[in-house]
Motif scaffolding. Structure first.
Motif, PDB file in Angstrom:
ATOM      1  N   ALA A 140      18.575  19.207  65.838  1.00  0.00           N
ATOM      2  CA  ALA A 140      19.588  18.405  65.856  1.00  0.00           C
ATOM      3  C   ALA A 140      20.781  18.635  65.004  1.00  0.00           C
ATOM      4  O   ALA A 140      22.031  18.188  65.453  1.00  0.00           O
ATOM      5  N   VAL A 141      20.520  18.900  63.774  1.00  0.00           N
ATOM      6  CA  VAL A 141      21.655  19.255  62.758  1.00  0.00           C
ATOM      7  C   VAL A 141      22.188  20.350  63.232  1.00  0.00           C
ATOM      8  O   VAL A 141      23.691  20.388  63.206  1.00  0.00           O
ATOM      9  N   LEU A 142      21.822  21.416  63.960  1.00  0.00           N
ATOM     10  CA  LEU A 142      22.496  22.704  64.222  1.00  0.00           C
ATOM     11  C   LEU A 142      23.290  22.489  65.568  1.00  0.00           C
ATOM     12  O   LEU A 142      24.394  23.001  65.524  1.00  0.00           O
ATOM     13  N   ALA A 143      22.675  21.902  66.421  1.00  0.00           N
ATOM     14  CA  ALA A 143      23.325  21.540  67.767  1.00  0.00           C
ATOM     15  C   ALA A 143      24.511  20.757  67.596  1.00  0.00           C
ATOM     16  O   ALA A 143      25.685  21.158  68.317  1.00  0.00           O
ATOM     17  N   ARG A 144      24.553  19.556  66.657  1.00  0.00           N
ATOM     18  CA  ARG A 144      25.627  18.666  66.586  1.00  0.00           C
ATOM     19  C   ARG A 144      26.700  19.563  65.597  1.00  0.00           C
ATOM     20  O   ARG A 144      27.951  19.475  65.893  1.00  0.00           O
ATOM     21  N   ALA A 145      26.242  20.399  64.839  1.00  0.00           N
ATOM     22  CA  ALA A 145      27.190  20.994  63.880  1.00  0.00           C
ATOM     23  C   ALA A 145      28.003  22.163  64.985  1.00  0.00           C
ATOM     24  O   ALA A 145      29.245  22.504  64.845  1.00  0.00           O
ATOM     25  N   GLN A 146      26.990  23.024  65.717  1.00  0.00           N
ATOM     26  CA  GLN A 146      27.696  24.112  66.713  1.00  0.00           C
ATOM     27  C   GLN A 146      28.498  23.089  67.700  1.00  0.00           C
ATOM     28  O   GLN A 146      29.761  23.553  67.992  1.00  0.00           O
ATOM     29  N   GLN A 147      28.467  21.818  68.072  1.00  0.00           N
ATOM     30  CA  GLN A 147      29.328  21.282  69.006  1.00  0.00           C
ATOM     31  C   GLN A 147      30.816  20.805  68.342  1.00  0.00           C
ATOM     32  O   GLN A 147      31.509  21.015  68.630  1.00  0.00           O
ATOM     33  N   ASP A 148      30.558  20.495  67.146  1.00  0.00           N
ATOM     34  CA  ASP A 148      31.510  20.146  66.345  1.00  0.00           C
ATOM     35  C   ASP A 148      32.412  21.231  65.992  1.00  0.00           C
ATOM     36  O   ASP A 148      33.735  21.184  66.020  1.00  0.00           O
ATOM     37  N   ALA A 149      31.724  22.416  65.791  1.00  0.00           N
ATOM     38  CA  ALA A 149      32.482  23.646  65.593  1.00  0.00           C
ATOM     39  C   ALA A 149      33.311  24.084  66.818  1.00  0.00           C
ATOM     40  O   ALA A 149      34.366  24.634  66.776  1.00  0.00           O
ATOM     41  N   THR A 263      34.182  32.029  64.125  1.00  0.00           N
ATOM     42  CA  THR A 263      32.971  32.567  63.425  1.00  0.00           C
ATOM     43  C   THR A 263      31.883  31.527  63.400  1.00  0.00           C
ATOM     44  O   THR A 263      30.901  31.756  63.462  1.00  0.00           O
ATOM     45  N   ASN A 264      32.201  30.213  62.916  1.00  0.00           N
ATOM     46  CA  ASN A 264      31.440  28.982  62.647  1.00  0.00           C
ATOM     47  C   ASN A 264      30.755  28.681  63.878  1.00  0.00           C
ATOM     48  O   ASN A 264      29.570  28.703  63.881  1.00  0.00           O
ATOM     49  N   ALA A 265      31.596  28.747  65.115  1.00  0.00           N
ATOM     50  CA  ALA A 265      30.948  28.295  66.326  1.00  0.00           C
ATOM     51  C   ALA A 265      29.810  29.435  66.716  1.00  0.00           C
ATOM     52  O   ALA A 265      28.945  28.926  67.196  1.00  0.00           O
ATOM     53  N   SER A 293      19.964  27.775  76.919  1.00  0.00           N
ATOM     54  CA  SER A 293      19.499  27.423  75.454  1.00  0.00           C
ATOM     55  C   SER A 293      20.310  26.543  74.717  1.00  0.00           C
ATOM     56  O   SER A 293      19.861  25.657  74.075  1.00  0.00           O
ATOM     57  N   LEU A 294      21.438  26.864  74.767  1.00  0.00           N
ATOM     58  CA  LEU A 294      22.608  26.031  73.814  1.00  0.00           C
ATOM     59  C   LEU A 294      22.593  24.748  74.353  1.00  0.00           C
ATOM     60  O   LEU A 294      22.762  23.527  73.914  1.00  0.00           O
ATOM     61  N   SER A 295      22.871  24.529  75.817  1.00  0.00           N
ATOM     62  CA  SER A 295      22.959  23.122  76.385  1.00  0.00           C
ATOM     63  C   SER A 295      21.467  22.177  76.217  1.00  0.00           C
ATOM     64  O   SER A 295      21.562  21.118  76.059  1.00  0.00           O
ATOM     65  N   GLY A 296      20.451  23.176  76.322  1.00  0.00           N
ATOM     66  CA  GLY A 296      19.241  22.334  76.369  1.00  0.00           C
ATOM     67  C   GLY A 296      19.030  22.061  74.944  1.00  0.00           C
ATOM     68  O   GLY A 296      18.306  20.943  74.807  1.00  0.00           O
ATOM     69  N   ALA A 297      19.456  23.025  73.846  1.00  0.00           N
ATOM     70  CA  ALA A 297      19.353  22.346  72.433  1.00  0.00           C
ATOM     71  C   ALA A 297      20.221  20.947  72.142  1.00  0.00           C
ATOM     72  O   ALA A 297      19.691  20.220  71.432  1.00  0.00           O
ATOM     73  N   ARG A 298      21.247  20.908  72.833  1.00  0.00           N
ATOM     74  CA  ARG A 298      22.223  19.785  72.838  1.00  0.00           C
ATOM     75  C   ARG A 298      21.589  18.464  73.112  1.00  0.00           C
ATOM     76  O   ARG A 298      21.412  17.319  72.441  1.00  0.00           O
ATOM     77  N   ILE A 299      20.898  18.686  74.228  1.00  0.00           N
ATOM     78  CA  ILE A 299      20.194  17.477  74.861  1.00  0.00           C
ATOM     79  C   ILE A 299      18.780  17.108  74.019  1.00  0.00           C
ATOM     80  O   ILE A 299      18.811  16.111  73.710  1.00  0.00           O
ATOM     81  N   LEU A 300      18.048  18.107  73.880  1.00  0.00           N
ATOM     82  CA  LEU A 300      16.970  17.897  72.662  1.00  0.00           C
ATOM     83  C   LEU A 300      17.397  17.294  71.384  1.00  0.00           C
ATOM     84  O   LEU A 300      16.767  16.491  71.005  1.00  0.00           O
TER      85      LEU A 300
END
Length: 421
Positions: A140-149, A263-265, A293-300
């Motif tokens: 959850a921490v990584l997925a939300r941070a990646q979406q913000d990036a 780079t962050n994203a 994997s990325l969209s699945g991680a965001r849903i999870l």
């Protein structure tokens, strides 16, 4: 025989602040048993645990806690104790506060008592924070941070594009048809070497080939260099030399912001995918059409892996915002899209449903039926997302992979009319 769950001996409310927290404990009758102000550190948390223990907090009968946020170290420590923690919307707290005072008085201690009374009166209508696994919380921490990036990258690209429109149309024309636009590594490499149209016009074909190789391009270098050379040497309008040079300095500053955002994203995406692929529910998510994997991680990240969090598929659909809202009064009945929802989950839902149209014949047929029935594009996508969320709930509860034949069964064949003898 199952033993009934014992009611909690008391209820606790915590009014959260940046450097301190106000605590109130009330009993089942509404009498305030204790109030205190604790610091936002380990000593303050120990003081809170001691206060709860003095008023009946036991290992098998924890005192529930209500607070206006779902994040932070205090929340993490409270959840680690195994007690139910309820994150109450501040707007709901304001409504409860008005029930006890019409003078509109407000203080941190009053809000803490209001939070405790919310659990005492309406605990059943609020949902406690889920008991997600440690890996799910990390995802959850990584997925939300990646979406913000990703959102930051889009904002940085828009700022740079707006700047380039003022004085540098050649670079925009050069990468107008590129999949990633100005975020492409070729565009950023050339822009760093030639931040003004005058410098771009001075680039030779040899320089362009060198820049393309530096950007990692391995095919079609000659043709691409010729195309860029022709674009950069067209006739364009120019600012005065000093003004153009100033624009170039500003462009380099904006380009550095875009480089950092890209780079962050990319780095957060790699970390998020790695963590998601290690989760036992990952095969279920990726078995659905249009889910990687990325969209699945965001849903999870948004629904977690606590199977008891949602009582039914309808609850999950409402949380995702895919289920409509019905407002009926007398003879009027209006069905509207849901506004109060998990915005992150709804955002990935539209991407999921759109991607599935080319991956699943059943999803495409369902979308087309909704369009023929009068739904607009967004409404048809939302309806398809709503159906997918119901399927996902079932698959997670029963630990089954997605099955296209069961998800979108073929309609029975139409019987042919009997021929006359």
């Amino acid at each position: 025989m199952e033993t009934a769950e014992l009611p909690p001996p008391a209820f606790c409310g915590v009014d959260w602040a940046e450097d301190h927290h106000d605590v109130a404990i009330v009993d089942t009758g509404g009498k305030q048993l204790a109030k205190a102000r604790i610091s936002d550190d380990a000593a303050g948390f120990a003081q809170l645990i001691t206060l709860l223990a003095e008023h009946g907090d036991l290992e098998d009968q924890r005192i529930p806690v209500a607070i206006e946020t779902s994040r932070g170290l205090l929340i993490a420590e409270l959840r680690a104790t195994g007690r139910p923690v309820y994150a109450i919307n501040p707007l709901a707290v304001a409504r409860y506060r008005d029930r006890h005072s019409v003078a509109r008085r407000k203080s941190d201690a009053v809000d803490a008592a209001a939070l405790a009374n919310i659990l005492r009166v309406d605990r059943d209508v609020h949902r406690s924070l889920p008991a997600d696994s440690e890996l799910a919380q990390a995802i959850a921490v990584l997925a939300r941070a990646q979406q913000d990036a990703v959102w930051d990258k889009g904002q940085a690209q828009n700022k740079l594009r707006s700047q380039l429109r003022e004085f540098y149309p050649a670079i925009l024309a050069a990468f107008a048809g590129h999949r990633f636009g100005l975020c492409a590594i070729e565009a950023r490499t050339i822009l760093a070497a030639a931040p003004t149209p005058t410098k771009a016009a001075q680039l030779t074909r040899r320089h362009l080939r060198s820049l393309l190789k530096r950007a990692g391009r391995v095919r079609g270098i000659e043709a691409e260099a010729d195309r860029l050379y022709e674009i950069f040497h067209r006739d364009y309008m120019h600012h005065l030399p000093q003004v153009e040079a100033a624009f170039g300095r500003q462009t380099l500053a904006l380009l550095r912001q875009l480089d950092i955002a890209c780079t962050n994203a990319d780095e957060l995406e790699a970390a998020c995918v790695e963590a998601f692929d290690a989760h036992p529910d990952a095969p279920i998510y990726t078995s659905f059409p249009g889910l990687g994997s990325l969209s699945g991680a965001r849903i999870l990240a948004e629904i977690g892996d606590d199977r008891t969090r949602f009582a039914s598929a309808g609850s999950l659909k409402a949380y995702a915002g895919s289920a409509p809202v019905t407002r009926a009064s007398g003879k009027s009945c209006v069905v509207l899209s849901r506004k109060v929802k998990n915005q992150r989950l709804a955002a990935v839902g539209y991407v999921w449903s759109f991607s599935s149209l080319t991956k699943s014949p059943g999803a495409r047929a369902h979308y087309d039926r909704r369009r023929k029935a009068g739904d607009r594009h967004i409404a048809a996508q939302r309806n398809l997302f709503n159906r997918f969320m119901g399927m996902l709930y079932f698959c997670l509860q029963h630990h089954q992979l997605y099955d296209e034949a069961k998800a979108f069964p073929s309609p029975p064949p139409t019987a042919l009319p009997a021929q006359a003898a």
